[in-house]
Design an enzyme around this catalytic site. Structure first.
Site, PDB file in Angstrom:
ATOM      1  N   GLU A  12      -5.345   5.278   0.823  1.00  0.00           N
ATOM      2  CA  GLU A  12      -4.583   5.087   0.670  1.00  0.00           C
ATOM      3  C   GLU A  12      -3.737   4.461   1.162  1.00  0.00           C
ATOM      4  O   GLU A  12      -2.150   4.405   0.761  1.00  0.00           O
ATOM      5  CB  GLU A  12      -4.275   6.601   2.640  1.00  0.00           C
ATOM      6  N   ALA A  70     -16.671   7.644   4.128  1.00  0.00           N
ATOM      7  CA  ALA A  70     -15.417   8.292   3.627  1.00  0.00           C
ATOM      8  C   ALA A  70     -14.568   8.533   5.087  1.00  0.00           C
ATOM      9  O   ALA A  70     -13.746   8.057   4.807  1.00  0.00           O
ATOM     10  CB  ALA A  70     -15.819  10.075   4.125  1.00  0.00           C
ATOM     11  N   GLY A 116     -13.176   5.283   2.984  1.00  0.00           N
ATOM     12  CA  GLY A 116     -12.544   5.186   1.952  1.00  0.00           C
ATOM     13  C   GLY A 116     -11.288   6.187   2.585  1.00  0.00           C
ATOM     14  O   GLY A 116     -10.597   5.846   1.541  1.00  0.00           O
ATOM     15  N   ASP A 117     -11.223   6.631   3.147  1.00  0.00           N
ATOM     16  CA  ASP A 117      -9.913   7.530   3.295  1.00  0.00           C
ATOM     17  C   ASP A 117      -8.478   6.436   3.491  1.00  0.00           C
ATOM     18  O   ASP A 117      -8.071   6.533   2.987  1.00  0.00           O
ATOM     19  CB  ASP A 117     -10.008   8.625   4.556  1.00  0.00           C
ATOM     20  N   ALA A 118      -8.825   6.086   4.417  1.00  0.00           N
ATOM     21  CA  ALA A 118      -8.185   4.202   4.872  1.00  0.00           C
ATOM     22  C   ALA A 118      -7.526   4.078   3.283  1.00  0.00           C
ATOM     23  O   ALA A 118      -6.992   3.456   3.636  1.00  0.00           O
ATOM     24  CB  ALA A 118      -8.705   3.995   6.507  1.00  0.00           C
TER      25      ALA A 118
END
EC number: 3.1.26.-
Length: 125
Positions: free
Chosen positions: A15, A7, A10-12
């Protein structure tokens, strides 16, 4: 692979892909870029996209497992957000993190599908 680590990645990754998408749309005003990025990358938007993917039944078993790894590991939701939304968003980020490692094109395809879903009114943020 650890769900929260996926996660985090995946967040980076998500975005960055959102920011690249917005720049390619010709948006130059930084305030507008930020507003659109928040609309497309908020936890609520990510949870909506994930629910959309699940409703379409387009994810493989491995992809669903990656989603569940993140969803089931998240416990600390922000005060203004309900736990289910937070878990779904974390699961979405885990899925994207997983795919960014094993099948980057699939990650990009799902991100583009999610953007289309949001742009067509799937989530109005």
């Amino acid at each position: 692979m650890n769900g929260l680590a996926l996660a985090y990645l995946g967040d980076a990754y998500y975005e960055l892909e959102i920011r690249k998408y917005l720049i390619t749309q010709g948006i130059r005003n930084v305030g507008k870029l930020h507003t659109e990025k928040v609309r497309l990358a908020s936890n609520e938007a990510q949870a909506s996209i994930m629910n959309y993917f699940l409703s379409l039944e387009i994810l493989s078993e491995e992809e669903i497992d990656a989603y569940k790894k993140g969803r089931n590991k998240s416990h600390n939701s922000r005060k203004q957000m309900d736990m289910v939304t937070y878990q779904q968003a974390t699961g979405f980020e885990s899925l994207i993190g997983y795919l960014s490692i094993i099948d980057e094109q699939r990650a990009k395809d799902l991100i583009n599908l999610g953007i289309t879903f949001i742009k067509q009114g799937g989530y109005n943020g």
